[in-house]
Each structure stands twice: as C-alpha cells, then as structure tokens.
Design a protein around this motif. Structure first.
Motif, PDB file in Angstrom:
ATOM      1  N   SER A  41      48.380  -3.448 -11.305  1.00 36.80           N
ATOM      2  CA  SER A  41      48.074  -4.226 -12.508  1.00 36.80           C
ATOM      3  C   SER A  41      47.682  -3.326 -13.669  1.00 36.80           C
ATOM      4  N   GLU A  42      47.131  -2.125 -13.386  1.00 36.12           N
ATOM      5  CA  GLU A  42      46.754  -1.207 -14.463  1.00 36.12           C
ATOM      6  C   GLU A  42      47.978  -0.656 -15.175  1.00 36.12           C
ATOM      7  N   LYS A  43      49.087  -0.438 -14.456  1.00 38.18           N
ATOM      8  CA  LYS A  43      50.286   0.152 -15.050  1.00 38.18           C
ATOM      9  C   LYS A  43      51.217  -0.885 -15.665  1.00 38.18           C
ATOM     10  N   GLN A  44      50.961  -2.182 -15.385  1.00 38.97           N
ATOM     11  CA  GLN A  44      51.867  -3.209 -15.889  1.00 38.97           C
ATOM     12  C   GLN A  44      51.957  -3.236 -17.423  1.00 38.97           C
ATOM     13  N   PRO A  45      50.836  -3.199 -18.167  1.00 38.79           N
ATOM     14  CA  PRO A  45      50.943  -3.188 -19.646  1.00 38.79           C
ATOM     15  C   PRO A  45      51.706  -1.972 -20.172  1.00 38.79           C
ATOM     16  N   ALA A  46      51.460  -0.804 -19.556  1.00 34.98           N
ATOM     17  CA  ALA A  46      52.157   0.401 -20.013  1.00 34.98           C
ATOM     18  C   ALA A  46      53.656   0.282 -19.765  1.00 34.98           C
TER      19      ALA A  46
ATOM     20  N   THR B  99      55.411  -2.537 -19.533  1.00 36.27           N
ATOM     21  CA  THR B  99      55.959  -3.531 -20.470  1.00 36.27           C
ATOM     22  C   THR B  99      56.141  -2.930 -21.862  1.00 36.27           C
ATOM     23  N   ALA B 100      55.169  -2.151 -22.321  1.00 31.46           N
ATOM     24  CA  ALA B 100      55.258  -1.523 -23.647  1.00 31.46           C
ATOM     25  C   ALA B 100      56.404  -0.522 -23.707  1.00 31.46           C
ATOM     26  N   GLN B 101      56.588   0.205 -22.584  1.00 30.59           N
ATOM     27  CA  GLN B 101      57.677   1.185 -22.565  1.00 30.59           C
ATOM     28  C   GLN B 101      59.045   0.505 -22.588  1.00 30.59           C
TER      29      GLN B 101
ATOM     30  N   GLU C 145      59.685  -2.315 -23.965  1.00 30.29           N
ATOM     31  CA  GLU C 145      59.860  -2.824 -25.318  1.00 30.29           C
ATOM     32  C   GLU C 145      60.314  -1.712 -26.273  1.00 30.29           C
TER      33      GLU C 145
END
Length: 923
Positions: free
Chosen positions: A199-204, A206-208, A210
């Motif tokens: 879950s910690e790497k999920q935002p990173a 998703t941003a990558q 994008e």
C-alpha cells in the motif's frame, strides 16, 4: 644424419637471424617514418598557432588546428584550442559532439561530472541541435544515483522537449528517450512476478503511470514523423482505451502533419545550403503564426546556414518585433555576431537590442569594442558602427543640464571616432570611409541644436571644409542652413562669401543663395558687394568651362584626324583595281583578308548597302557597344537555307544578285543576335543552323556578308518559337572555332536606346573576389584549385578578350562572405608563377551613364544603293555653308549679348543632304 641436422639447424639459425634483422630494420624504418610525421605535424601545429596569433578570426585555421591536435592526441592543447575557438565562434553540432565525447571519455571522478554539465550547457546555447540534447539527457542519466539525480534528469528532458520537441523529423527521439527513462523508473516500482504491491508503493506507482500517460498524450498532440507508430504503441501499452480527447488531438496533429510533409520532403531531397527550401518553410510557419514553431524552423535553418548574415538578420528582427523576450532576443543577437562578425548590420541590431532591453552601459560599450575588433571588410562599415554607438550615447544625455558625465562621454566618443577613422581605418583601407565627414556633421548639429554651442559647431565645420569638401556646394549650404537656424546673419554671410569663392561643382546655386540672403536682409552695400562677387566668380567659371570645351573639341578633332589618316593609310595598302594578278595569287589574298579579325568595327560603317536597320548591341567582357551596319540581303534577313548554300559556293559575284531585306522587328522575340564569330568560318549558315538546332526548330539563319562576299562575323538566327530563342541565349560565350560566341536578344536600339546585355552584377558582392595580375596562361582549373584551400568555390570566371584569351584577371565566387574575406587575407599579394596577384572583394566601379542632355543628336544615316557609297560621291557643300549657322551677336559696349555656348564653339552644326537641298530650293 647428425651432421646434416646440424647444418640445417645452423641454416635455420642464420635464416632466423636474417629475419630478425629484417623485422628490426622494418620497425626502425617505421619508427623513423612516424617520428618524421610527428615532426611535420608539430611544425604545422606551430604554424597554425602563429597564424591565429595574427588573425584570431580565421575560422578554417581553427578547424585545421583542432583536427591536427586531435590526431596527435594532445588533450591539453586540444582543449585549449577548442576553448579559444568557442570564445570567438559558436561550434557546430559535430564539433561539440566530438569535444563532449572526448571529455566524457577522460572524466573518471564524479567531481568532474559538473564540468561536463557546464560544457553541455555551453553546447546547447550555440545551436538548437537534437543530437546534443539527446546526448545531454543520456549523460545526465548516469548521475541518477546522486542526490536529486532523477529530478535533474527530468529537468534536462523537459528542457530538451521545449527546445527540440517540436522538430518534425528528430523530435520523436527525445520523446521516446524520455518515455524509456520513465518506464525504467516504473519497473523499479512494480512488484516482481507473482508479488503483491504494498500500500505504501501504490501512490508512487499510480503517479508514475500518470507521468507516462501524460508523455504519450503530449507527444500525440504534436505533428511528428511516424506518429502512427507512437499511437499504436500507446494503445498496446495502455490497459484502458485511449480517451476520445486524445484521439481528436492525434487526428488534428495528423492533418497538420500532411501540411508539413511537402516542406520536410523538399528539405530531404534538396542539396545544401537549402536556403530556398528553408525560406519557403519559414514563410509557411509565419502564416500559421505559432511563435515556438517559427523559432524552431529559423533555428533549424541557421544550424545548416550559420554563416548567412541575411538569415540571422531576419531571425533577430522577428524576435525583436514579435517575441520581445529579453534572454531569447539577446542570446540570438549574440550568436548572430559570433557567427558573422564581419557583418556590420548584425552589430548595429545587437546594440539597438541591448539598449531596447535596458542592459547596463558597461555591456553595451564592451559589445561595441568587440565590433571594432571584428574585422569588417569595408571602411564604410566602421563609419556605420561608430554612428550606431554615438546615437546610443546621444540618447543617454540629458541636454537640459549644462554639463553632465554622459555629455562629456559623448563628446569624447565623437573625438575618438574621428581619430579612429583617420588612423586605424585609413591606414588599413587607404580611405577613412567617411569622405563627407558625416560623423563630424552630426557632432556639429548636436553642439548647435542641443548644446547651443555654435562656436564649437563652427570649428567642426571649418575642419570639415579643410578635408577636401570646400569645393562642394551642398556642403556649404548644409553649413549655411545650420547657421541660419542657430547662428546669426553675419556668419551666414561669411559662409556664403566663402562658398562663392570655393565651390566648383554648382557655383550658380551658391550665388543665388547669397543674392537671396542680401535681398531679404542685406544693406545696399551688402547687395553691391554680393553682385560684384557673384558676377566676377561666374565670369571666371564660364571662362574655365569655355577653355575646357575648346580643349575637348580640339581633342575630338585630333581623334577624327587620326582615324582619317589610319583609314587613308589602310586604303593605300589595298591593291588597285587595274592590277593584274594570277588566279592563285588572288585566292591567297582573299584568304588573308578573310583571316583578319578586327577587334572593333568603326561606328557607322556600312555592311554593303541596303536599308537602314536597328542598331544591335554586341555584349562582351569589355562592354564595347558596336553600331551594327546596314543589313544587306546578301542573303541577309530573307535568305533561305538553300540560298545560304548556293551563295557560299557561288563566290563574290553571286552576292550582287540577291535581294536586300529590311529588318522585321515583329520577329525580334523569336530571333537572337550572334556575334564575335570567326571571319574565316566556313559555311556560317549551315554551321549556325546545326549548332542552334539543339535549342529548338530553326526557321532561318541570316549571316551577314560584305560586298566582296566575306563573312562579317555576325548574323541572326530566327526560331519557330520564343522558348527556343530563350534557350539559345544560354549558349552565350560558348567556344566556336577558338573564339567566344556572343548570343544576345535581338533588340531594336532605336526603340530601346538604354538596352544593355551584361550578365554579371556590377554592385558590391561580398562573397565574390576580383583577382588581377594572374599569368595569362593560368587556366580556370588551376585558379579553382588555388582558391579551394580557402573555402567552397562556386564559380570561377576568367576575364577574356574577344578572341577568348585571358587578360590576367578573374572573378571567383565563394559559398559565403566568411570564406571570401579569409581568401582575401591569405591570397592578396601571393606569388603565382612569378606573378604577384592582387585580390579584393568584387566591387566594380559605377558605369558612367551619359545624360540625355549631353548626347548630341545624330544625323540620319543614308542609303547609298546596292554598291554602297562610291569613291566619287563627294560632299558638294560650299564652304560658306560650312560655317556656323548662328554667328555670335555683335558686342555692345564691349560685352557680347549672347555669348556662344561651349557646344557651339566645339563643333559646327552638321547638315544632311536633305537640309542642303532645302536651302538651295528656298533660294
């Protein structure tokens, strides 16, 4: 066996030793050759360094030095040579890539990475080059492990996209490299196969994702080559369907791409320098109006044509008037003057741009000093740059104050300008470039109008007049107008009295101005003094003009007498009609007469009788214009091909039976005039017909013959179509039987008296050289080989006489002004086969055009019948009628009422036979 084996061993040993000796000798000889080559290279390096110490702006010398040092592996000296060249000139893409790769190869520590970054920053400022930006981005990826490394790489890629992302053919390489970099980062965030993403790497992650989506969408909205492949790749990469908005932008970009394709294909197929293709592309982009794309196409054109001043001038003008972004504008101006330092117009625009963007005064002065050291090729260029700088200094001055630091600086600069032109410029060019003292005139006006210091203005004008300008009326009137506006009547009167005394070009005008002044403001004594002075001066002027006219008339009469004596001597040498000659002797004499090739015909000479036709101009290197004789039919204009052959075989007696044909000017558009042909040309009619048939269908060939049947060396070729006649003009100056054949349009000079045929420019051509003093045997190929060492030679033209022999002069056209100026510096005074040549920029002197008022009316030509003018046709004009028709009026009180004009004294009025007949009938 043992003895035999020992003998073989000994023989092998001996052979081995001999082989070793041969190898050693080869190594030593190879080493000697390498050592000798190194010595030669070192000597050449020292010579090039010495040459650059004399002329640091020698571009080709810099290139040769860098090439030699790179070959020798002298890294320290190579770096120094590249630094010196880059200080003076922007480096091309190839030079930068070589330099960067050499530095990257030897850089071993991370501390040296910053120096490489600085070098890249300098490289991308010179030209917008996709390959340099791509190399920069890829090198920055190597520092990704450092603090902030990823953000730095992204920053470099974004700058690269801004600079060259719109490049239709090469921009996609930057986009693809950027996406590959982001995909590599994405792979580090994705879990391994079968793994689960935390879950910690999920935002990173998703941003990558994008970021990569955004790159695809941005690229698909720009018209680039091979867009379809990028769209297909996006569809395969994306897990979701491509959004409709992206598809619309992509389709719009595809439509735009169809408009760009013709221009890109024209650039791909065209040969260097591609200026016409780039200009068409620039015009298209200008109509579309996208500033970023206009800037990019200009930069692309300049990357391939960096030494074309006009292109830089148009680019900087566009930036000055449209974008007006300070950093962008000043950077372009700086690159312009570094690429073309010899062009004064670019320096003037640079100074104006610096002032326009309120740059500090120290930088403007520094730029001006660089301009003075740029090595202009004309004295007038130095006057222009001084004028531009002085205008700048004048605009800095607050003239409401009596004294200021800026005013003193302005006056000091004016004094420096005058001294610089007198010392530096005059010593180099043997002229100051400012014969009318325009800088001193500007200084005087500023002192009078803005500083209210007429005393200083008068001192300056006095200095102007002592520099050879006192004889010109316009200079005195300029000073008079200044005195009139800011001085007083006393000094106006003094100026005009001096003007009357000194002016030699238009003294009447100066006299009128003086009388007008006294009529308005003067006393009776002033009026009397002015009248007496003007009358005295004009009397002396008229006397001088009269003497000059008499001298000219005497010279004309002397020339006429000399020509008459020559004609009489030539006529006396001809055999008399009653002399008996053998057949073979007569034949030899005829052949000798035909072999003679006069270099210039007498004006007004007849070609054997017939009606008067229009005069034609014979174009040649010396630009001698010959009056064409009357065109007799002798099979002249109406003769057919069959008549040509029969007349050639029939001998002189046949010419008298052929008809005479009057010139038909309606066919001039399909007819060419051919001249400078050999008088001994066998069967000129069939020869010319066969020669010009390659241009189109020939309707008629009309060579001109004399009464005796000898060919006169010129004729007319009439075609069926006008396009064929235009094609025939391209054959001008082709060799025919060892002589240059001249081909020119058939023009009636009575209707177009100003018509001239001269195919070469007569204005200043900075890319073309004029070379004099060449050996007469020097060929075009030898001269081209001599000039190749200094640049790309586009054309070599030897100046020849009518017979096609060299006159020891030539014109050499180079690819650009820089190469031509370098060739002048290196070739002027060079010894060629024991001849010392002179080399200069091509700037032919202005041709003197006779004014219509000065041309005396020519009496009409007369026809004398089929046999021409007979020897017994004497001019039966009584001596009484040969006097002047208008004798001078009787003097009254010792003064002639109507003094004769210079033209009347020079030569009595000529009368035609018709005038003489009228006189007799009236009586």
């Amino acid at each position: 066996m043992a003895d035999g084996g020992g003998a073989e061993a000994a023989e092998w040993a001996a052979g081995g030793s001999e082989g070793d000796e041969e190898l050693e000798s080869e190594d030593s000889s190879g080493g000697d050759e390498e050592e000798e080559e190194e010595k030669e290279n070192e000597a050449e390096i020292q010579r090039l360094e010495e040459q650059l110490s004399i002329n640091a702006f020698d571009y080709n010398c810099h290139l040769d030095l860098i090439k030699l040092l790179h070959q020798e592996g002298e890294l320290v000296r190579l770096r120094r040579a590249r630094q010196k060249m880059n200080e003076l000139f922007p480096l091309t893409e190839e030079l930068w890539l070589d330099w960067l790769k050499d530095e990257i190869r030897v850089a071993s520590e991370n501390s040296e990475r910053e120096k490489i970054y600085e070098l890249f920053e300098r490289a991308v400022k010179d030209y917008i080059c996709p390959e340099v930006w791509l190399e920069f981005a890829q090198y920055s990826i190597g520092g990704i492990g450092q603090e902030g490394g990823i953000e730095k790489v992204r920053s470099v890629f974004e700058r690269a996209l801004t600079a060259v992302g719109l490049h239709v053919t090469k921009g996609s390489a930057i986009w693809e490299a950027f996406r590959e970099f982001e995909n590599a980062i994405l792979s580090t965030l994705q879990p391994p196969a079968g793994g689960v993403l935390s879950s910690e790497k999920q935002p990173a992650l998703t941003a990558q994702l994008e970021k990569i989506h955004t790159l695809f969408r941005r690229q698909l909205g720009i018209p680039l080559m091979d867009m379809e492949t990028t769209f297909t790749e996006y569809e395969e990469w994306s897990e979701e369907p491509v959004p409709e908005a992206v598809v619309k932008n992509y389709q719009k970009a595809l439509q735009q791409m169809e408009k760009y394709k013709p221009y890109e294909e024209a650039l791909l197929t065209a040969e260097a320098p591609k200026l016409a293709e780039y200009q068409a592309y620039i015009d298209f982009e200008t109509k579309v109006g996208d500033p970023a794309r206009i800037q990019l196409i200009y930069e692309r054109a300049l990357a391939e044509n960096c030494l074309v001043p006009d292109l830089w001038a148009r680019y900087t003008q566009y930036l000055d008037r449209q974008l007006k972004v300070k950093d962008l504008v000043l950077s372009a101006h700086e690159r312009a003057v570094r690429n073309c330092p010899w062009t004064v117009k670019l320096w003037n625009q640079y100074l104006l741009a610096l002032e326009r963007h309120h740059v500090e005064h120290a930088r403007v002065s520094e730029t001006f000093e660089k301009a003075l050291n740029a090595g202009f090729i004309q004295a007038t260029d130095y006057v222009e740059i001084w004028q531009a700088y002085l205008d700048y200094l004048r605009r800095r001055v607050d003239f409401t104050k009596d004294s200021s630091k800026e005013l003193e600086e302005l006056r000091s600069a004016f004094a420096q300008a005058v001294e610089y032109l007198k010392q530096e410029v005059e010593e180099r060019f043997s002229e100051s470039g400012d014969p009318s003292c325009s800088i001193m005139q500007t200084w005087a006006r500023i002192e009078a109008r803005l500083c209210h210091n007429m005393q200083k203005a008068r001192e300056l004008w006095d200095s102007i007049m002592t520099k050879g300008n006192a004889k010109y009326a316009n200079m005195w009137l300029e000073y008079y107008n200044l005195e009139r506006a800011h001085g007083d009547t006393l000094h106006c009167r003094k100026a005009l009295h001096r003007a009357v005394q000194c002016t030699s070009d238009y003294p009447e005008h100066v006299c009128d101005v003086l009388l007008t002044l006294e009529r308005i403001e003067g006393t009776l004594e002033d009026w009397d003094a002015a009248v007496q002075k003007t009358e005295s001066r004009l009397a002396r002027v008229n006397e001088q003009r009269l003497k000059a006219a008499e001298k000219e008339a005497a010279g004309t009469e002397q020339r006429k007498q000399t020509r008459a004596e020559k004609r009489a001597a030539k006529k006396a040498k001809k055999p008399k009609a009653g002399d008996k000659r053998k057949a073979n002797t007569q034949g030899d004499w005829d052949q000798q007469e035909e072999a003679k090739q006069p270099t210039k015909r007498r004006k007004g000479g007849g070609s054997g009788g017939g009606d008067v036709v229009a005069e034609k101009e014979v174009p040649e290197e010396e630009e001698e214009v010959e009056d064409m004789e009357t065109e007799a039919g002798l099979f002249g204009r109406g003769g057919s091909a069959k008549a040509e052959a029969e007349a050639t075989e029939g001998g002189p007696s046949r010419w008298k039976d052929l008809p005479r044909v009057v010139h038909n000017s309606e066919k001039d558009n399909v007819t060419v005039f051919v001249s400078n042909l050999s008088y001994s040309l066998a069967e000129p009619g069939p020869t010319l017909r066969a020669l010009f048939s390659a241009c189109g269908e020939v309707a008629e060939v009309r060579p001109i013959f004399s009464n005796k049947g000898s060919f006169r060396g010129y004729g007319y070729v009439e075609f069926k179509e006008e396009t064929a006649a235009r094609e025939a003009l391209k054959m001008d100056r082709q060799d025919l039987n060892g002589r240059l054949m001249f081909v020119s349009p058939c023009v009636d000079k009575t209707k177009q008296p100003g018509f001239k045929v001269f195919k070469y420019s007569t204005a200043l051509e900075k890319h073309k050289l004029f070379i004099a003093g060449l050996p007469f045997s020097y060929t075009k190929e030898e001269l081209e080989e001599l000039c190749k060492a200094h640049g790309t030679v586009k054309e070599v033209r030897l100046v020849t006489n009518r017979a096609g022999r060299s006159k020891g002069m030539a014109y050499v056209e180079f690819e650009n002004e820089a190469q031509a100026s370098q060739a002048v510096l290196k070739m002027d005074g060079l010894a060629v086969n024991d001849y010392v040549i002179k080399v200069a920029i091509s700037n032919p002197p202005a041709r003197k055009q006779p004014e219509a008022a000065e041309r005396a009316p020519q009496p009409p030509r007369q026809s004398y019948g089929a046999r021409g003018k007979g020897r017994t046709q004497l001019a039966m004009v009584p001596r009484a009628l040969q006097r002047q028709s208008n004798p001078p009026a009787k003097a009254e009180n010792g003064t002639a009422q109507n003094p004769p004009t210079a033209a009347a004294l020079a030569e009595p009025k000529k009368m035609s036979n018709a005038d003489f007949a009228r006189l007799l009938l009236n009586k």
